[in-house]
Design a protein around this motif. Structure first.
Motif, PDB file in Angstrom:
ATOM      1  N   ASP A 151       6.585   1.185  25.750  1.00 31.80           N
ATOM      2  CA  ASP A 151       6.563   0.223  26.851  1.00 31.80           C
ATOM      3  C   ASP A 151       5.231  -0.523  26.890  1.00 31.80           C
ATOM      4  O   ASP A 151       5.153  -1.632  27.404  1.00 31.80           O
ATOM      5  N   ILE A 152       4.200   0.097  26.334  1.00 30.41           N
ATOM      6  CA  ILE A 152       2.852  -0.470  26.369  1.00 30.41           C
ATOM      7  C   ILE A 152       2.508  -1.166  25.054  1.00 30.41           C
ATOM      8  O   ILE A 152       1.882  -2.216  25.052  1.00 30.41           O
ATOM      9  N   LEU A 153       2.901  -0.577  23.939  1.00 28.67           N
ATOM     10  CA  LEU A 153       2.558  -1.110  22.622  1.00 28.67           C
ATOM     11  C   LEU A 153       3.792  -1.709  21.954  1.00 28.67           C
ATOM     12  O   LEU A 153       4.866  -1.110  21.968  1.00 28.67           O
ATOM     13  N   GLU A 154       3.611  -2.874  21.337  1.00 30.34           N
ATOM     14  CA  GLU A 154       4.711  -3.574  20.674  1.00 30.34           C
ATOM     15  C   GLU A 154       4.220  -4.106  19.343  1.00 30.34           C
ATOM     16  O   GLU A 154       3.098  -4.604  19.232  1.00 30.34           O
ATOM     17  N   TYR A 155       5.060  -3.999  18.322  1.00 21.72           N
ATOM     18  CA  TYR A 155       4.710  -4.511  16.997  1.00 21.72           C
ATOM     19  C   TYR A 155       5.432  -5.836  16.771  1.00 21.72           C
ATOM     20  O   TYR A 155       6.647  -5.928  16.914  1.00 21.72           O
TER      21      TYR A 155
END
Length: 70
Positions: free
Chosen positions: A61-65
């Motif tokens: 939910d916090i990190l996205e690639y």
């Protein structure tokens, strides 16, 4: 950088301020701000765990690639 930090989005969804999150996870405002603005080069798993616990979310939910376009 292809890793996007969505901490500000999750904080808005949970209606939590930077000051409150800073107190909950025991991080300085400046370090949390660096993370929130996406300027951080690294994050410790223990910090990520504390943030996820404090705002009731998953790391994804916090990190996205996002793949670089070349």
């Amino acid at each position: 950088m292809p890793i996007i930090v969505n901490l500000d989005v999750m904080m808005a969804k949970r209606k939590i301020s930077l000051n409150e999150l800073s107190e909950r996870v025991d991080l300085t405002l400046s370090n949390l701000s660096i993370l929130k603005t996406g300027k951080a080069k690294a994050i410790r798993f223990s910090t990520l765990e504390a943030i996820c616990k404090a705002i009731d979310c998953q790391p994804g939910d916090i990190l996205e690639y996002i793949e670089d376009e070349k």
